[in-house]
Each structure stands twice: as C-alpha cells, then as structure tokens.
Design a protein around this motif. Structure first.
Motif, mmCIF file in Angstrom:
data_model
loop_
_atom_site.group_PDB
_atom_site.id
_atom_site.type_symbol
_atom_site.label_atom_id
_atom_site.label_comp_id
_atom_site.label_asym_id
_atom_site.label_seq_id
_atom_site.Cartn_x
_atom_site.Cartn_y
_atom_site.Cartn_z
ATOM 1 N N TYR A 8 4.623 12.934 -9.146
ATOM 2 C CA TYR A 8 4.031 12.249 -8.005
ATOM 3 C C TYR A 8 2.744 11.560 -8.438
ATOM 4 N N GLY B 21 4.031 20.818 -0.271
ATOM 5 C CA GLY B 21 5.061 20.017 0.366
ATOM 6 C C GLY B 21 6.066 20.884 1.085
ATOM 7 N N THR C 122 4.019 15.852 2.429
ATOM 8 C CA THR C 122 3.107 16.275 1.372
ATOM 9 C C THR C 122 1.651 16.171 1.794
ATOM 10 N N PHE D 197 11.419 22.020 -2.076
ATOM 11 C CA PHE D 197 10.385 22.006 -1.041
ATOM 12 C C PHE D 197 10.822 22.688 0.255
ATOM 13 N N LEU E 99 -0.073 19.474 -5.246
ATOM 14 C CA LEU E 99 0.399 19.125 -3.920
ATOM 15 C C LEU E 99 1.076 20.307 -3.251
#
Length: 157
Positions: A91, A28, A18, A79, A26
């Motif tokens: 997160y 990732g 990430t 992801f 984010l």
C-alpha cells in the motif's frame, strides 16, 4: 437465519476499509456494506461493528475505502480477520490514508456523522479524494466470491 440468507442474494463489491495505525502501518477490515449516498457533495457510508476499526475511525475521523479487484480474495480474507500467512499487503498513502496497491477504486473519506443502528454504526463521510482504474472488481454473491459478468475469467468459466 432467513435475513442473512435473503441479504446474501444482493450482489456487492468487496472493499477493505483502511486507516493508518499510528506506527507507520495500516489497520483494515473487509466490508461489503459500502454505499454511495450523495453526488453533491460526494458522500459515502460504511457500516462497522464495534471493535478495533470502529474505535480507529471514530477517533481519527477519516478512513479509506479500497474496492478490491477481481482475484483479490486473499486480501479480502486477510482483512476479514483470517490473516493469510506471509501476506504483507502492499500500500501507499494517498491523502494520508492507506491505499492498497492494485485496488479498482479508492475513496479518501472525511467523517461527517456517525449513526448507531442495532449492532453497527454507519460512518457517513464526504469524499475528499477518489480515483479508479478499469480493473474488474471482486464480486460477492450468495456468500461466495464471483467474477463479474463480462470479465476474462467469467468468459473462460
């Protein structure tokens, strides 16, 4: 391809690398090509193909590695470029890097070297912060997810 089939026989954990996206979110990518390199100084590497994450790591000089827990196949798939509908990964920022909620281990990484090999780059980094839990990891073997030996799910199966 024989190489891919042979390599799939090596058991790996599953990680999500990430980086902050610059807009409060984010970026990732799923990676099972994560390796510890040295204990002193604590050093790791991840192998990344050219693309969005490659550019983000090279430009920012930092990345996080989240070791996924057992049962996190949805996050891995999400992801890996196959987004799961309505999945909004939870997160927080640790050492300025996105740490996925519930991860088994987290490494905050400071890039020290990039080595280009074939169609990937090895991003070698010193670990500036790490933490872990006792949650069993997600395991990948023979191109499939598995429960680790000794886990509750493995004992039931």
């Amino acid at each position: 391809m024989a190489f891919r089939a042979a390599a799939s026989r090596f058991v790996t954990g599953v990680t999500v690398v990430t980086v902050p996206d610059g807009g409060g979110g984010l970026n990732g990518m799923t990676a099972n090509s994560f390796v510890t390199v040295s204990l002193s100084p604590p050093t790791v590497l991840v192998s990344v193909m050219p693309g969005r994450m490659h550019r983000a790591i090279a430009a920012g000089g930092r990345y996080g590695v989240n070791v996924l827990p057992q049962g996190a196949q949805g996050l891995s798939t999400h992801f890996a470029g196959r987004p799961v509908a309505r999945l909004a990964p939870d997160y927080d920022l640790v050492a300025g890097l996105p740490r996925l909620a519930g991860c088994t281990a987290f490494f905050a990484c400071e890039l020290v070297r990039q080595v280009d090999v074939g169609d990937h780059s090895l991003f070698i980094a010193e670990v500036s912060h790490c933490e872990h839990s006792d949650a069993p990891p997600l395991v990948f073997y023979s191109s499939r997810y598995h429960d680790p030996p000794g886990s509750a799910h493995a004992a039931e199966g």
